[in-house]
Design a protein around this motif. Structure first.
Motif, PDB file in Angstrom:
ATOM      1  N   SER A 137      89.025  63.466  39.790  1.00 55.81           N
ATOM      2  CA  SER A 137      90.146  63.859  40.653  1.00 55.81           C
ATOM      3  C   SER A 137      89.746  63.831  42.131  1.00 55.81           C
ATOM      4  O   SER A 137      90.559  63.480  42.998  1.00 55.81           O
ATOM      5  N   GLU A 138      88.491  64.165  42.444  1.00 53.64           N
ATOM      6  CA  GLU A 138      88.029  64.100  43.838  1.00 53.64           C
ATOM      7  C   GLU A 138      87.982  62.645  44.320  1.00 53.64           C
ATOM      8  O   GLU A 138      88.379  62.338  45.447  1.00 53.64           O
ATOM      9  N   MET A 139      87.517  61.765  43.436  1.00 54.22           N
ATOM     10  CA  MET A 139      87.500  60.341  43.798  1.00 54.22           C
ATOM     11  C   MET A 139      88.919  59.825  43.993  1.00 54.22           C
ATOM     12  O   MET A 139      89.205  59.112  44.963  1.00 54.22           O
ATOM     13  N   ASP A 140      89.807  60.183  43.077  1.00 57.48           N
ATOM     14  CA  ASP A 140      91.201  59.736  43.181  1.00 57.48           C
ATOM     15  C   ASP A 140      91.825  60.195  44.501  1.00 57.48           C
ATOM     16  O   ASP A 140      92.511  59.422  45.176  1.00 57.48           O
ATOM     17  N   ALA A 141      91.591  61.455  44.860  1.00 53.13           N
ATOM     18  CA  ALA A 141      92.171  62.005  46.090  1.00 53.13           C
ATOM     19  C   ALA A 141      91.610  61.300  47.314  1.00 53.13           C
ATOM     20  O   ALA A 141      92.352  60.978  48.258  1.00 53.13           O
TER      21      ALA A 141
END
Length: 195
Positions: A137-141
């Motif tokens: 989720s951090e990468m996606d954001a």
């Protein structure tokens, strides 16, 4: 503090707004901004340090001016002996982030100062940066934010990626794109009055 009126003219061989902002912190306003248009392809088996210095030198050499100093630089993100690309799409940005997640990497920021007589002096800053282990989720954001576009290694430390960096050992300004300690030393040795 600003540069003296008697200081020689300095051309910045880069279109990077970050480099222009950083050099302004030394009190220098370039007389011109002339980005160099060179082939930035690494040579076969070229090591990151060698590549960074070669790029800075070639950029300084590529800017044609008369009677002026030319300051050029290049910033390379390296994982081991591997030179990471300037990411141009989400796939390459995600690949870089996956590679850097939870591990240390080096940011090599080289600068070259070309004198009016053609002499070139160079300096290299090496900084160790460690990302936290990034969740999906951090990468996606981060990818969704778009800050990775055109950035070496797929991130910009002066943006939201700074909140994902667990440690930095070395020059923060070098990671942004212009190591100010080394730049100041080069300019002072060339006769610029920086105090």
């Amino acid at each position: 503090m600003t540069a003296s009126i008697t200081d020689p003219a300095l051309v910045l061989g880069s279109a990077s707004p970050r480099r222009r902002e950083l050099i302004a912190r030394l009190g220098i306003e370039p007389s011109a901004v002339c980005p160099a248009d060179i082939d930035e392809t690494p040579r076969n088996a070229e090591l990151p340090r060698v590549y960074a210095v070669r790029m800075a030198r070639e950029k300084a050499e590529a800017v044609a001016t008369e009677g002026q100093f030319i300051l050029a630089g290049d910033t390379v993100v390296a994982a081991g002996r591997r030179i990471l690309p300037k990411t141009e799409n989400e796939v390459s940005a995600r690949a870089c982030l996956k590679l850097l997640s939870g591990r240390r990497h080096r940011v090599l920021s080289a600068i070259a100062l070309k004198y009016p007589d053609g002499k070139i002096c160079e300096k290299l800053s090496e900084t160790i940066v460690r990302f936290k282990r990034l969740s999906a989720s951090e990468m996606d954001a981060y990818i969704a934010g778009g800050e990775w576009q055109g950035k070496a290694g797929g991130y910009a430390i002066q943006g939201s990626a700074e909140g994902l960096i667990a440690s930095i050992h070395g020059s923060h300004s070098g990671v942004v794109g212009l190591p100010l300690f080394e730049t100041r030393a080069l300019l002072k040795s060339a006769g610029f009055s920086l105090g």
